[in-house]
Design an enzyme around this catalytic site. Structure first.
Site, short mmCIF file in Angstrom:
data_model
loop_
_atom_site.label_atom_id
_atom_site.label_comp_id
_atom_site.label_asym_id
_atom_site.label_seq_id
_atom_site.Cartn_x
_atom_site.Cartn_y
_atom_site.Cartn_z
N CYS A 28 36.36 -16.10 -11.94
CA CYS A 28 34.91 -16.36 -11.98
C CYS A 28 34.66 -17.84 -12.25
O CYS A 28 33.76 -18.44 -11.66
CB CYS A 28 34.26 -15.52 -13.07
N CYS A 82 34.44 -20.71 -9.41
CA CYS A 82 33.17 -21.02 -8.73
C CYS A 82 32.07 -21.40 -9.70
O CYS A 82 31.27 -22.30 -9.43
CB CYS A 82 32.71 -19.83 -7.90
N HIS A 83 32.02 -20.70 -10.84
CA HIS A 83 30.87 -20.85 -11.74
C HIS A 83 31.17 -21.71 -12.96
O HIS A 83 30.24 -21.97 -13.75
CB HIS A 83 30.40 -19.47 -12.20
N CYS A 124 30.90 -10.76 -5.91
CA CYS A 124 31.74 -11.91 -6.27
C CYS A 124 33.21 -11.51 -6.27
O CYS A 124 34.08 -12.28 -5.82
CB CYS A 124 31.33 -12.46 -7.63
N CYS A 177 10.48 10.27 -17.74
CA CYS A 177 10.80 9.15 -18.63
C CYS A 177 9.60 8.85 -19.52
O CYS A 177 9.73 8.58 -20.72
CB CYS A 177 11.16 7.91 -17.82
N CYS A 182 8.76 10.75 -22.99
CA CYS A 182 9.36 10.27 -24.24
C CYS A 182 8.97 8.84 -24.55
O CYS A 182 8.49 8.54 -25.65
CB CYS A 182 10.88 10.37 -24.16
N HIS A 183 9.16 7.95 -23.58
CA HIS A 183 9.10 6.51 -23.87
C HIS A 183 7.73 5.88 -23.75
O HIS A 183 7.54 4.72 -24.14
CB HIS A 183 10.10 5.79 -22.98
N ARG A 226 22.83 4.95 -19.27
CA ARG A 226 21.79 5.55 -20.12
C ARG A 226 20.85 6.43 -19.31
O ARG A 226 20.45 7.51 -19.76
CB ARG A 226 21.01 4.44 -20.82
N CYS A 263 19.95 10.31 -20.06
CA CYS A 263 18.57 10.74 -20.27
C CYS A 263 18.19 11.89 -19.33
O CYS A 263 17.56 12.86 -19.74
CB CYS A 263 17.60 9.58 -20.07
#
Length: 284
Positions: free
Chosen positions: A99, A102-103, A137, A200, A203-204, A241, A245
């Site tokens: 990585c 290049c970066h 990449c 979703c 609950c949230h 996650r 859920c």
């Protein structure tokens, strides 16, 4: 578009509101005594009818869990960040590149990157998650094998990249060519599913701050992902996650990396616009 229901039947109990003591107005998350986090912000314009304020899940946690996240020495997720730093500098694939080839320095080259993902990729003509970009990449840039979506290597590399943006506000674009995917994600967010007939938002959005079983519901923002979950002692990605859920609603879920979860990630990420990148955060 709805998730496919399974035949299992289960009960969900949402009790009276409970907020950890750290939800006091004067509490603020400052990591390592120097990185100030925005953990409460005005809701993005597209949430005007639903929320006045967006609140980090950090506020829903116990004092002890909050303190873990406030110090990298105590944050158990940082061991995975260190492992990813080794991955960053390791030559992989047929092109004999790492990585860093290049970066270069991850601290400089990846600063601010986490704040805008997922985002529209002009060359691929689709919305790209960070996982998709990392795998591009690996395969195209390095001649290496792609990593498992939401697997351990992927999660820790996402954490390493995200650390470079800590404290910067999320700013995910939802207009232009990304809008159709965002609308798909919004539809999924509000679609009730499974034997428990929950979305979703159930609950949230409608019950954040309340106790659910032995935990406390947050607004479900993903600015802290990948997140170290104390219950399973590992990093969890957004799609990991989401999968959990959906299964909690007793429905058959989509797979990490699916078009549905990419759309959902874009929508959920946009709900947290204005909150700081916290990753890797610590949650129950």
């Amino acid at each position: 578009m709805k998730f496919k229901a399974m035949t299992a039947i289960a009960a969900l109990v949402i009790s009276t509101p409970f907020m950890a003591s750290a939800d006091a107005d004067d509490d603020q998350l400052v990591v390592n005594g120097e990185i100030e986090m925005i953990t409460k912000a005005p809701a993005p314009a597209h949430l005007a009818d639903a929320l006045d304020e967006v609140i980090s899940g950090w506020h829903m946690r116990s004092d002890e869990t909050q303190e873990m996240q406030a110090d990298d020495f105590d944050n158990p997720a940082m061991i995975f960040v260190e492992q990813a730093q080794d991955d960053w500098n390791t030559v992989m694939g047929t092109k004999d590149k790492s990585c860093a080839s290049c970066h270069d320095n991850v601290e400089d080259s990846m600063a601010g990157v986490r704040t805008v993902y997922p985002k529209w990729n002009d060359a691929k003509e689709t919305v790209y998650t960070m996982e998709m970009q990392i795998n591009d990449c690996l395969t195209d840039g390095m001649g290496a094998d792609a990593w498992k979506k939401s697997g351990a290597k992927m999660a820790r590399m996402e954490a390493l990249i995200s650390v470079q943006s800590r404290g910067m506000p999320m700013n995910v674009a939802i207009d232009g060519p990304a809008e159709a995917t965002w609308e798909q994600g919004k539809d999924l967010y509000y679609s009730r599913t499974g034997q428990l007939d929950l979305s979703c938002a159930s609950c949230h959005e409608e019950n954040y701050g309340n106790r659910i079983r032995s935990d406390h519901l947050s607004q479900g923002h993903i600015n802290g992902f990948p997140v170290y979950r104390l219950k399973n002692s590992k990093l969890t990605t957004p799609h990991g996650r989401f999968k959990g859920c959906v299964r909690d609603t007793r429905a058959e879920t989509y797979k990490p990396g699916s078009a549905e979860f990419i759309a959902l990630e874009l929508y959920v990420a946009s709900r947290g616009n204005g909150l700081s990148v916290e990753a890797p955060s610590v949650r129950n």
